[in-house]
Design a protein around this motif. Structure first.
Motif, PDB file in Angstrom:
ATOM      1  N   VAL A  81       5.109  -4.527  -5.180  1.00 35.45           N
ATOM      2  CA  VAL A  81       5.889  -3.723  -6.111  1.00 35.45           C
ATOM      3  C   VAL A  81       6.635  -4.564  -7.265  1.00 35.45           C
ATOM      4  O   VAL A  81       7.229  -5.502  -7.216  1.00 35.45           O
ATOM      5  CB  VAL A  81       7.160  -3.709  -4.972  1.00 35.45           C
ATOM      6  N   SER A  82       6.491  -3.756  -8.274  1.00 33.70           N
ATOM      7  CA  SER A  82       7.117  -4.254  -9.634  1.00 33.70           C
ATOM      8  C   SER A  82       8.368  -3.368  -9.514  1.00 33.70           C
ATOM      9  O   SER A  82       8.260  -1.986  -9.916  1.00 33.70           O
ATOM     10  CB  SER A  82       6.302  -3.975 -10.614  1.00 33.70           C
ATOM     11  N   PRO A  83       9.571  -4.016  -9.437  1.00 36.66           N
ATOM     12  CA  PRO A  83      10.592  -3.149  -9.438  1.00 36.66           C
ATOM     13  C   PRO A  83      11.250  -2.558 -10.652  1.00 36.66           C
ATOM     14  O   PRO A  83      11.869  -1.717 -10.631  1.00 36.66           O
ATOM     15  CB  PRO A  83      11.841  -3.998  -8.562  1.00 36.66           C
ATOM     16  N   TYR A  88       6.517  -8.023 -13.270  1.00 36.28           N
ATOM     17  CA  TYR A  88       5.210  -7.631 -12.716  1.00 36.28           C
ATOM     18  C   TYR A  88       4.059  -8.717 -13.085  1.00 36.28           C
ATOM     19  O   TYR A  88       2.904  -8.506 -12.894  1.00 36.28           O
ATOM     20  CB  TYR A  88       4.622  -6.295 -13.725  1.00 36.28           C
ATOM     21  N   ALA A  89       4.562  -9.818 -13.457  1.00 32.93           N
ATOM     22  CA  ALA A  89       3.797 -10.885 -14.223  1.00 32.93           C
ATOM     23  C   ALA A  89       2.590 -11.362 -13.331  1.00 32.93           C
ATOM     24  O   ALA A  89       1.506 -11.731 -13.872  1.00 32.93           O
ATOM     25  CB  ALA A  89       4.493 -11.999 -14.770  1.00 32.93           C
ATOM     26  N   GLN A 100      -7.296  -4.929  -1.463  1.00 33.16           N
ATOM     27  CA  GLN A 100      -6.723  -3.531  -0.584  1.00 33.16           C
ATOM     28  C   GLN A 100      -5.184  -3.237  -0.975  1.00 33.16           C
ATOM     29  O   GLN A 100      -4.792  -2.124  -0.691  1.00 33.16           O
ATOM     30  CB  GLN A 100      -6.946  -3.826   0.880  1.00 33.16           C
ATOM     31  N   ALA A 101      -4.281  -4.261  -1.371  1.00 32.63           N
ATOM     32  CA  ALA A 101      -2.925  -3.968  -1.494  1.00 32.63           C
ATOM     33  C   ALA A 101      -2.768  -2.938  -2.565  1.00 32.63           C
ATOM     34  O   ALA A 101      -3.542  -2.633  -3.727  1.00 32.63           O
ATOM     35  CB  ALA A 101      -2.273  -5.058  -1.930  1.00 32.63           C
ATOM     36  N   ILE A 102      -1.912  -1.934  -2.423  1.00 35.73           N
ATOM     37  CA  ILE A 102      -1.410  -0.932  -3.403  1.00 35.73           C
ATOM     38  C   ILE A 102      -0.311  -1.743  -4.299  1.00 35.73           C
ATOM     39  O   ILE A 102       0.496  -2.255  -3.909  1.00 35.73           O
ATOM     40  CB  ILE A 102      -0.761   0.312  -2.913  1.00 35.73           C
ATOM     41  N   ALA A 103      -0.730  -1.488  -5.441  1.00 31.50           N
ATOM     42  CA  ALA A 103       0.269  -2.208  -6.620  1.00 31.50           C
ATOM     43  C   ALA A 103       1.046  -0.997  -7.194  1.00 31.50           C
ATOM     44  O   ALA A 103       0.568   0.026  -7.757  1.00 31.50           O
ATOM     45  CB  ALA A 103      -0.586  -2.910  -7.727  1.00 31.50           C
ATOM     46  N   TRP A 104       2.467  -1.057  -6.975  1.00 31.96           N
ATOM     47  CA  TRP A 104       3.214  -0.050  -7.392  1.00 31.96           C
ATOM     48  C   TRP A 104       3.992  -0.071  -8.786  1.00 31.96           C
ATOM     49  O   TRP A 104       4.601  -1.355  -8.980  1.00 31.96           O
ATOM     50  CB  TRP A 104       4.228   0.032  -6.265  1.00 31.96           C
ATOM     51  N   LEU A 126       6.188   4.284  -8.464  1.00 30.64           N
ATOM     52  CA  LEU A 126       7.650   4.245  -7.521  1.00 30.64           C
ATOM     53  C   LEU A 126       8.336   5.511  -7.880  1.00 30.64           C
ATOM     54  O   LEU A 126       8.560   5.764  -9.088  1.00 30.64           O
ATOM     55  CB  LEU A 126       8.327   2.911  -7.632  1.00 30.64           C
ATOM     56  N   GLU A 127       8.879   6.156  -7.150  1.00 33.32           N
ATOM     57  CA  GLU A 127       9.453   7.302  -7.479  1.00 33.32           C
ATOM     58  C   GLU A 127      11.116   7.256  -7.080  1.00 33.32           C
ATOM     59  O   GLU A 127      11.407   5.960  -6.468  1.00 33.32           O
ATOM     60  CB  GLU A 127       8.782   8.614  -6.785  1.00 33.32           C
TER      61      GLU A 127
END
Ligand code: FE2
Length: 252
Positions: A81-83, A88-89, A100-104, A126-127
């Motif tokens: 998660v990039s909040p 995000y670095a 396999q991880a989802i990058a948000w 992210l919503e």
């Protein structure tokens, strides 16, 4: 917890703070400071274990082999998660290890990364509400009102822990060189009275009502503690600390 030294060293080590919730204090990064100097800037990530055993990783820090091994022992990493667009670095390094991880993606992070020529592959956005993958464990909302940056904030519901990146910074004076101490004090980010940095607060001018509505929702979560990415966490009185840190949003 009066003096959370244990929350800093050792770095890149899993530190449990509640059942199913860990923090990792990452390497100190150097941040540009006035007069061509640089200052140490502590970083922190948060991991939550979801009911199916999957790991949710907020603001991943610069990893090393030992951290990856420790995380592997906890469970499979499924969410990175990039909040906000400044955090995000290290997603790319984690994605390389856990493809396999989802990058948000947070609002604006794709454009920011492209502008910095940092290659990160994000899979989903992210919503303003938690996706089904973690809605049973974490609440979320987009903190609105700034002309410059929107952060997505989270509540780990089982432990009533609010998880923030840059909305509150809380640096300890004794960890800063004297000039930075003064800059931190002027910016309002010195512990124990840390809050949003002054320059970021100014970006809410004319739109404070939107931010106030977000704070009201976050207060409704009744947070008991607040985990921060930079500086000392608030391990108790979370709701009162949140109210204090955002008093600047109050109508005059
Ligand atoms: Fe930050």
């Amino acid at each position: 917890m009066a003096r959370d030294t244990a929350l800093y060293e050792p770095i890149n080590t899993l530190k449990p703070i509640a059942p199913g919730l860990w923090i990792v204090d990452g390497p100190i990064v150097r941040m540009a400071a006035p007069l061509g100097t640089s200052a140490p800037f502590p970083t922190r990530m948060t991991l939550a274990r979801l009911p199916d055993g999957a790991l949710w990783c907020h603001s991943p820090v610069a990893p090393d082999a030992a951290l990856f091994e420790a995380v592997d022992a906890l469970g499979p990493v499924r969410h990175l998660v990039s909040p906000n667009k400044l955090h995000y670095a290290h997603i790319a390094a984690w994605k390389l290890r856990y493809p396999q991880a989802i990058a948000w993606a947070s609002p604006g992070v794709r454009e920011r990364a492209a502008g910095q020529r940092i290659e990160v592959h994000f899979d989903a956005e992210l919503e303003d509400a938690a996706p089904p993958a973690w809605a049973g464990t974490l609440d979320q909302l987009r903190f609105k009102g700034s002309r410059a940056i929107e952060e997505v904030v989270f509540l780990h519901r089982p432990s009533a822990t609010l998880i923030l990146a840059d909305l509150i910074e809380n640096f300890e004076a004794d960890r800063l060189a004297t000039p930075m101490r003064w800059i931190a004090r002027l910016g309002g980010v010195l512990a124990p009275d840390g809050k949003m940095p002054l320059d970021m607060r100014l970006t809410y001018l004319g739109h404070k009502a939107e931010a106030r509505a977000c704070i009201e929702r976050m207060l409704g979560w009744r947070p008991q503690r607040i985990v921060l990415a930079h500086g000392r966490c608030f391990m108790e009185h979370g709701e009162a600390e949140l109210r204090r840190a955002f008093a600047w949003l109050s109508p005059l």
